[in-house]
Design a protein around this motif. Structure first.
Motif, short mmCIF file in Angstrom:
data_model
loop_
_atom_site.label_atom_id
_atom_site.label_comp_id
_atom_site.label_asym_id
_atom_site.label_seq_id
_atom_site.Cartn_x
_atom_site.Cartn_y
_atom_site.Cartn_z
N TYR A 117 0.85 -1.18 0.00
CA TYR A 117 0.00 0.00 0.00
C TYR A 117 0.89 1.24 0.00
O TYR A 117 1.89 1.29 0.74
CB TYR A 117 -0.90 0.04 1.24
CG TYR A 117 -2.08 -0.88 1.16
CD1 TYR A 117 -3.20 -0.56 0.39
CD2 TYR A 117 -2.09 -2.09 1.85
CE1 TYR A 117 -4.30 -1.41 0.32
CE2 TYR A 117 -3.18 -2.94 1.79
CZ TYR A 117 -4.28 -2.59 1.02
OH TYR A 117 -5.35 -3.43 0.95
N ALA A 118 0.53 2.20 -0.81
CA ALA A 118 1.27 3.46 -0.82
C ALA A 118 1.03 4.20 0.49
O ALA A 118 -0.03 4.08 1.10
CB ALA A 118 0.83 4.32 -2.00
N GLN A 119 2.03 4.94 0.90
CA GLN A 119 1.94 5.76 2.09
C GLN A 119 2.08 7.22 1.67
O GLN A 119 2.57 7.52 0.59
CB GLN A 119 3.05 5.37 3.07
CG GLN A 119 2.95 3.92 3.49
CD GLN A 119 4.19 3.44 4.22
OE1 GLN A 119 5.17 4.17 4.38
NE2 GLN A 119 4.16 2.20 4.66
N ILE A 120 1.69 8.11 2.55
CA ILE A 120 1.71 9.53 2.20
C ILE A 120 3.11 9.99 1.81
O ILE A 120 3.26 10.89 0.98
CB ILE A 120 1.08 10.39 3.33
CG1 ILE A 120 0.62 11.75 2.79
CG2 ILE A 120 2.02 10.51 4.50
CD1 ILE A 120 -0.49 11.70 1.79
N ASP A 121 4.14 9.35 2.35
CA ASP A 121 5.52 9.68 1.97
C ASP A 121 5.81 9.35 0.50
O ASP A 121 6.77 9.86 -0.07
CB ASP A 121 6.52 8.93 2.84
CG ASP A 121 6.50 9.39 4.29
OD1 ASP A 121 5.89 10.44 4.58
OD2 ASP A 121 7.11 8.71 5.13
N ASP A 122 4.99 8.51 -0.11
CA ASP A 122 5.16 8.14 -1.51
C ASP A 122 4.51 9.14 -2.46
O ASP A 122 4.76 9.09 -3.67
CB ASP A 122 4.52 6.76 -1.80
CG ASP A 122 5.18 5.64 -1.03
OD1 ASP A 122 6.41 5.54 -1.08
OD2 ASP A 122 4.44 4.84 -0.43
N LEU A 123 3.69 10.02 -1.94
CA LEU A 123 2.85 10.89 -2.78
C LEU A 123 3.65 11.63 -3.85
O LEU A 123 3.29 11.58 -5.03
CB LEU A 123 2.07 11.88 -1.92
CG LEU A 123 1.20 12.88 -2.69
CD1 LEU A 123 0.13 12.16 -3.52
CD2 LEU A 123 0.56 13.87 -1.72
N GLU A 124 4.70 12.31 -3.48
CA GLU A 124 5.42 13.13 -4.46
C GLU A 124 6.05 12.28 -5.56
O GLU A 124 6.03 12.68 -6.73
CB GLU A 124 6.46 14.01 -3.78
CG GLU A 124 5.83 15.09 -2.89
CD GLU A 124 4.71 15.88 -3.56
OE1 GLU A 124 4.85 16.30 -4.73
OE2 GLU A 124 3.66 16.06 -2.91
#
Length: 140
Positions: free
Chosen positions: A6-13
């Motif tokens: 699962y993607a995490q908010i740190d992956d957003l950029e």
């Protein structure tokens, strides 16, 4: 070794950057962020490299629908889209998985076919002159 999680908010950029590489703008920033926060976004990584991501929901007539698969141009043809599809198949709460792609997107059509998806229909008038082909796969 490639991993899907699962993607995490740190992956957003990094996901927005890949999306921008592919579509040429950052218009889906909010959509990607929302999917991450709602645990509807998967990411495939190899070491420190983000190769691609997938967004899904479970609102397509009660079935899982993969609404977006994006793989970084330099990470294509390495099985990343297939890894993402296999992972969503494993975690899907429904027995049916659907997705779609434009008729002009031959590479994505091939990815669906290689992964056992079959055509389930066609939607006209989303993109003029380029119908959307719906794909389906039973979960098990």
């Amino acid at each position: 070794m490639r991993i899907v999680r699962y993607a995490q908010i740190d992956d957003l950029e990094s996901l927005v950057q890949i999306d921008c590489q592919v579509i040429g703008n950052e218009n889906r920033h909010g959509h990607i962020k929302e999917a991450i926060l709602e645990k509807r976004c998967l990411v495939v990584r190899e070491r420190e490299t983000t190769a691609g991501f997938l967004i899904f929901n479970n609102h397509f007539f009660g079935n899982t629908f993969v609404s977006l698969i994006i793989v970084s141009p330099e990470e294509r043809r390495k099985g990343n889209a297939s890894l993402l599809l296999k992972h969503v198949e494993e975690i899907s709460p429904s027995d049916k998985i659907f997705s779609s792609t434009n008729q002009s997107n031959r590479n994505m059509q091939k990815t669906f076919q290689v992964n056992g998806y079959s055509q389930s229909g066609k939607i006209e008038n989303l993109d003029p002159g380029d119908p959307e082909i719906v794909y389906y796969k039973p979960r098990r």
